[in-house]
Design an enzyme around this catalytic site. Structure first.
Site, mmCIF file in Angstrom:
data_model
loop_
_atom_site.group_PDB
_atom_site.id
_atom_site.type_symbol
_atom_site.label_atom_id
_atom_site.label_comp_id
_atom_site.label_asym_id
_atom_site.label_seq_id
_atom_site.Cartn_x
_atom_site.Cartn_y
_atom_site.Cartn_z
ATOM 1 N N GLY A 65 0.829 -1.198 0.000
ATOM 2 C CA GLY A 65 0.000 0.000 0.000
ATOM 3 C C GLY A 65 0.856 1.238 0.000
ATOM 4 N N HIS B 5 -12.850 0.712 -6.109
ATOM 5 C CA HIS B 5 -12.170 -0.452 -6.673
ATOM 6 C C HIS B 5 -10.975 0.047 -7.469
ATOM 7 C CE1 HIS B 5 -12.117 -4.128 -9.523
ATOM 8 N NE2 HIS B 5 -11.399 -4.359 -8.427
ATOM 9 N N ASP B 6 -9.796 -0.446 -7.161
ATOM 10 C CA ASP B 6 -8.579 0.095 -7.748
ATOM 11 C C ASP B 6 -8.581 0.072 -9.274
ATOM 12 O OD1 ASP B 6 -8.274 -2.679 -7.885
ATOM 13 O OD2 ASP B 6 -6.534 -2.747 -6.568
ATOM 14 N N THR C 69 -0.684 -7.530 -9.661
ATOM 15 C CA THR C 69 -0.856 -8.893 -9.153
ATOM 16 C C THR C 69 -1.905 -9.620 -9.985
ATOM 17 O OG1 THR C 69 -0.298 -8.175 -6.922
ATOM 18 C CG2 THR C 69 -1.465 -10.266 -7.122
#
Length: 475
Positions: free
Chosen positions: A16, A239-240, A262
């Site tokens: 993060g 949401h990224d 990822t």
């Protein structure tokens, strides 16, 4: 346009960051103030996210921002999707949020389809079937008699749970709700009938907010701890991937995107979801985006394979830097065949290199001879998978896809970008690497009145970042 300062909290499944952004008329500049790890907690055979550790790291990042002495206009938080926290009646969190890597959802979708058929679930949500979707996590939690769920007065997705810890205000942000497989994509609200079939009362989910809406301000306690004062927290695309796609520096709508980290997420942006026989058969998902757009995409296992290989190699005393990996893969011969990155064997192995070798043996493929060959096999396999998914997207897109925008950390991977351009047969435009944080910041900037439309956001980003184009090579 007056210069303003914003804070983006960007959380991924492994790390993060807290970022301070300075937005001016011509460009946006970003500085990472605090970077930290995000590790799964495994206890009693169950996998959790340590949300309190994440909260402490965020507070530390805010404290560092306060020391800069610049006025912060607002804060926005984005994370991965699907995972949830349960809030008890007294307002405290009822335990740690379960992690999507936990295998407790195995077989749960099939059980649920005996109540509501698979096809109907897709028609009601337009979401790709994955074992760990929020709908099946709730079913699994109820099946195992989760005390946290039993005593929940609210259910919050991860970015909303963190904004709740900072502000005391509970919301349900639209883009992260859209990953759940229990949101109606037309009403943009939880589907009460689907939730009832899972044994969940839809009223447990708080009010739905759209990207750009204000959630609240830092509580007195957080304002005092950090020294920032009562700064507003704004709902971004929680949401990224929603934040990342908002930052695609496209000049028109005829593009596909690949958010590479990822996970790899490849898709196109549309004004409305596409839910029909084709998308059902191909198992494509319709997630929410900024301005109520639909992101028709496919989830693909991405750098998870390489990250887990690096973890396994590190246990053996072999620490490979990013530079080492690029050098070794460039020198390695092209792989004779490819593996399927989405194979179940690679979901959560204890030893990824061993899992890859076993997969090769089981499928009649030559095992990689060394670590460099394993890295090259991963890159070749990802490029082949991207080409396969892009071909399916071409069947669904209402326009000709002219280029592929690669955003996120994978935009730095020159070899993979070259391989992808050649495999896909179209130019790959790489960058920005900080797409998620940029999208997060620009939604806040729009709330502050600094930019207008999504097209203006993308125009501003084109002025702020450098991209690199890779053209297809002869095979």
């Amino acid at each position: 346009m007056e210069t303003q300062h914003f804070i983006a909290v960007d959380l991924g499944a492994t790390s993060g960051r807290v970022i301070l952004a300075t937005v001016a008329k011509e460009r946006t500049d970003m500085e990472t103030l605090h970077r930290f790890s995000n590790r799964l907690v495994c206890t009693g055979g169950k996998y959790y996210w340590n949300i309190y550790a994440l909260y402490e790291e965020i507070v530390e990042g805010l404290r560092l921002a306060a020391r800069r002495g610049v006025p912060v206009r607002s804060i926005g938080i984005d994370t991965w999707g699907v995972d949830m926290a349960f809030v008890a009646e007294d307002g405290t969190l009822a335990g740690l949020p379960r992690a999507y890597r936990d295998p407790y959802t195995g077989g749960i979708p099939e059980e649920f389809f005996r109540t509501i058929p698979r096809r109907e679930v897709y028609e009601r949500t337009g979401i790709q079937f994955m074992n760990f979707n929020s709908l099946y996590q709730l079913c699994a939690a109820r099946k195992e008699g989760s005390a946290a769920l039993k005593h929940a007065s609210k259910i919050l997705f991860m970015p909303d749970a963190l904004s709740y810890l900072l502000t005391g205000e509970a919301v349900c942000e639209y883009t992260v709700l859209s990953t759940s497989q229990f949101m109606n994509p037309h009403t943009k609200r939880p589907d009460a009938e689907l939730l009832a079939a899972a044994g969940i009362d839809a009223s447990l989910f708080p009010r739905v907010v759209m990207p750009g809406e204000r959630i609240g301000v830092l509580t007195d306690s957080v304002a005092h701890q950090t020294g920032l004062g009562p700064v507003p927290v704004v709902a971004v695309a929680g949401h990224d991937t929603g934040s990342a796609v908002a930052a695609v520096p496209a000049e028109n709508e005829r593009f596909a995107y690949l958010s590479s980290g990822t996970w790899s997420l490849m898709g196109i942006e549309l004004p409305e979801p596409v839910i029909d026989d084709r998308t059902y058969t191909l198992n494509f998902t319709n997630e929410g985006g900024v301005d109520g757009t639909a992101r028709l995409l496919k989830n693909i296992t991405g750098m998870w394979l390489l990250e887990q290989c690096r973890t396994a190699w590190a246990r053996e005393g072999k620490e490979y830097s990013y530079t080492d990996i690029m050098r070794m893969t460039e020198a390695a011969a092209p792989s004779g065949a490819t593996i399927d990155p989405d194979a179940a064997e690679f979901a959560a192995p204890t030893d990824m290199p061993a899992a890859i070798r076993a997969y090769c043996r089981d499928h009649g493929l030559t095992e990689p001879a060394d670590d460099a060959a394993t890295m090259r096999l991963i890159f070749d396999s990802l490029a082949a998978k991207y080409a396969e998914v892009l071909q399916k997207l071409r069947q669904l897109a209402p326009f000709d896809i002219e280029c592929l925008h690669v955003i996120g950390g994978g935009a730095q991977n020159e070899l993979l970008n070259r391989l992808t351009a050649t495999a896909c047969g179209i130019p790959v435009v790489a960058g920005p690497t900080e797409a998620t944080a940029l999208g997060n910041v620009m939604v806040q900037a729009r709330t502050a009145g600094m930019v207008g439309s999504l097209a203006e956001i993308r125009q501003h980003i084109r002025r702020s970042v450098r991209t690199r184009t890779y053209n297809p090579e002869k095979r």
